[in-house]
Design an enzyme around this catalytic site. Structure first.
Site, PDB file in Angstrom:
ATOM      1  N   HIS A  46      28.801   9.139  -6.149  1.00  0.00           N
ATOM      2  CA  HIS A  46      28.748  10.026  -4.985  1.00  0.00           C
ATOM      3  C   HIS A  46      28.639  11.475  -5.456  1.00  0.00           C
ATOM      4  CE1 HIS A  46      29.411  11.385  -0.920  1.00  0.00           C
ATOM      5  NE2 HIS A  46      30.504  12.046  -1.256  1.00  0.00           N
ATOM      6  N   CYS A 106      23.778  11.698  -0.198  1.00  0.00           N
ATOM      7  CA  CYS A 106      24.706  12.726  -0.679  1.00  0.00           C
ATOM      8  C   CYS A 106      24.069  13.580  -1.764  1.00  0.00           C
ATOM      9  CB  CYS A 106      25.993  12.090  -1.182  1.00  0.00           C
ATOM     10  SG  CYS A 106      25.761  10.834  -2.474  1.00  0.00           S
ATOM     11  N   CYS A 145       0.820  -1.220   0.000  1.00  0.00           N
ATOM     12  CA  CYS A 145       0.000   0.000   0.000  1.00  0.00           C
ATOM     13  C   CYS A 145       0.844   1.256   0.000  1.00  0.00           C
ATOM     14  CB  CYS A 145      -0.937   0.015   1.203  1.00  0.00           C
ATOM     15  SG  CYS A 145      -0.071   0.027   2.794  1.00  0.00           S
TER      16      CYS A 145
END
EC number: 3.4.19.12
Length: 435
Positions: free
Chosen positions: A386, A83, A13
């Site tokens: 990153h 990040c 759900c």
């Protein structure tokens, strides 16, 4: 089911259920820990203020132009592949007009009587009325430049992001540009509607010195989001069969620029195989006349059928902050690959005049921009790697790498493989026209 700190996510759900007892003991523990944290934070701030006044804190002081100053930037903790969010938050915190507006907003009073100026643990039992993206964004910005040497944890903001932006639920890596657009759009919508009956768009009307001609409305009334980032494009389409011209004006918050294909093998500035791609090359590619292919046939109202056509973009109105997104990720047959080309960009004096629809109506410095922040993606794919950010604050460049903040120099910044660039109006103009 995905278990997390104080919640369970139900995938069927797509909802969240708080892990707590009938008596709410877990919530009581959270509140007790929050009180301890707030007390510790206040004591720690007083202690650090005394330490900064003490000459023994030489390791945290820096010589700048012969004078000694403290590094006041604060990092953001990585909550698990966040990040992408941290890089965008640090960049926006260094957009002075934008950041100052939110920091000067009054704190919202929560229903349980605790002021929003103190960090609180949100739970589903509190109800959606107490979830405010604007408020959590404001608190985060306030925390970033208080001079704390301890990284700030944006878990309350991240919770709100999960609640109102389902695409960003979980702890997988996300696209920083996609997050920035969702964030700005939702801030804009919430500012329009107000929170707990208090209209915050009214504050913009009272405090702003912007004229009506400087406002760009996207989905309703103007807010600080559109006043700062909003510009207008003119989309010009010409039918190649009958010559009919169609013009449409589209508001924008950022421009997404392709890296021209002839530069895509150029991975570094010093590589010798051909010329270096510049930001001007990307802008020129965006605004050059383009013939639409067979999959993008234009519905000509005069011919009354789809026809071959050309398309060209002009900038009708430049924003106060020009956000440029370099399209480094593209789909192949089954994969989303990264274009790792180095793109040369200026730190100062980016001239946008030649891309304007009516350049003759612009002043000599009204089209000049200086770099304020850069978001960089390190790695090979959008779902991995990153994100870090470079930003300038009070004349110094900082590198923001999650909880670590270091001073850097212009030579390092210009070597970065930019993903998102934030340019602000040249100081000569911005100094006399502030929010």
């Amino acid at each position: 089911i995905e278990n997390g700190p104080g919640y369970k996510r139900l995938y069927r759900c797509d909802d969240f259920v708080v892990n707590d007892t009938k008596l709410g003991l877990v919530q009581k523990v959270r509140e007790h820990l929050q009180n301890l944290e707030n007390s510790a934070f206040t004591a720690d701030r007083h202690r650090k203020r005394k330490l900064l006044e003490n000459s023994t804190l030489n390791s945290k002081l820096l010589k700048v132009n012969g004078s000694t100053t403290a590094i006041c930037a604060t990092g953001l903790r990585n909550l698990g592949n966040t990040c992408f969010m941290n890089a965008i938050l640090q960049s926006l915190s260094n957009i002075e007009q934008f950041c100052c507006y939110f920091k000067e907003l009054p704190a919202v009073e929560l229903r349980n009587g605790k002021t929003a100026g103190r960090r609180t643990y949100h739970t589903r039992s509190q109800g959606d009325n107490n979830v405010s993206l604007v408020e959590e964004f404001r608190k985060t910005l306030c925390a970033l430049w208080q001079g704390s040497q301890t990284a700030f944890s944006p878990e309350s903001l991240f919770y709100v992001v999960w609640k109102i932006m389902p695409n960003f639920r979980g702890y997988q890596q996300q696209d920083a540009h996609e997050f920035m657009r969702y964030l700005l759009d939702h801030l804009h919508l919430e500012l329009q509607g107000g929170f707990n009956g208090v209209s915050r768009s009214a504050i913009l009307q009272e405090n702003s010195t912007l004229s009506a001609s400087n406002k760009c409305c996207i989905n309703g009334a103007s807010t600080v989001v559109t006043a700062i980032f909003g510009g207008i494009l003119q989309n010009e389409v010409n039918c190649l069969i009958c010559g009919t011209e169609s013009r449409k004006f589209d508001p924008f918050l950022d421009l997404s620029l392709d890296i021209p294909s002839q530069f895509r093998s150029k991975r570094s500035k010093n590589q010798e195989n051909g010329p270096v791609c510049s930001l001007r090359d990307c802008l020129r590619s965006f605004t050059d006349l383009e013939e639409l292919d067979e999959t993008e046939l234009y519905m000509c109202h005069k011919c009354k059928k789809k026809q071959k056509s050309t398309k060209k973009f002009w900038i009708q109105k430049l924003p106060k902050v020009l956000c440029l997104h370099l399209k480094r990720f593209h789909w192949t047959a089954y994969l989303r690959n990264k274009v790792d080309t180095y793109v040369e960009f200026p730190l100062r004096g980016l001239d946008m005049k030649c891309y304007l629809l009516e350049p003759e109506n612009s002043g000599p410095e009204s089209c000049l921009y200086d770099l304020a922040a850069v978001v960089v993606h390190h790695g090979s794919g959008v779902g991995s790697g990153h994100y870090t950010a470079y930003a300038t604050h009070e004349g110094r460049w900082f590198h923001f790498n999650d909880s670590t903040v270091t001073l850097t120099d212009e030579e390092t910044v210009v070597k970065a493989k930019a993903y998102i660039l934030f340019y602000v109006e040249h100081q000569a103009k911005a100094g006399s026209d502030k929010l």
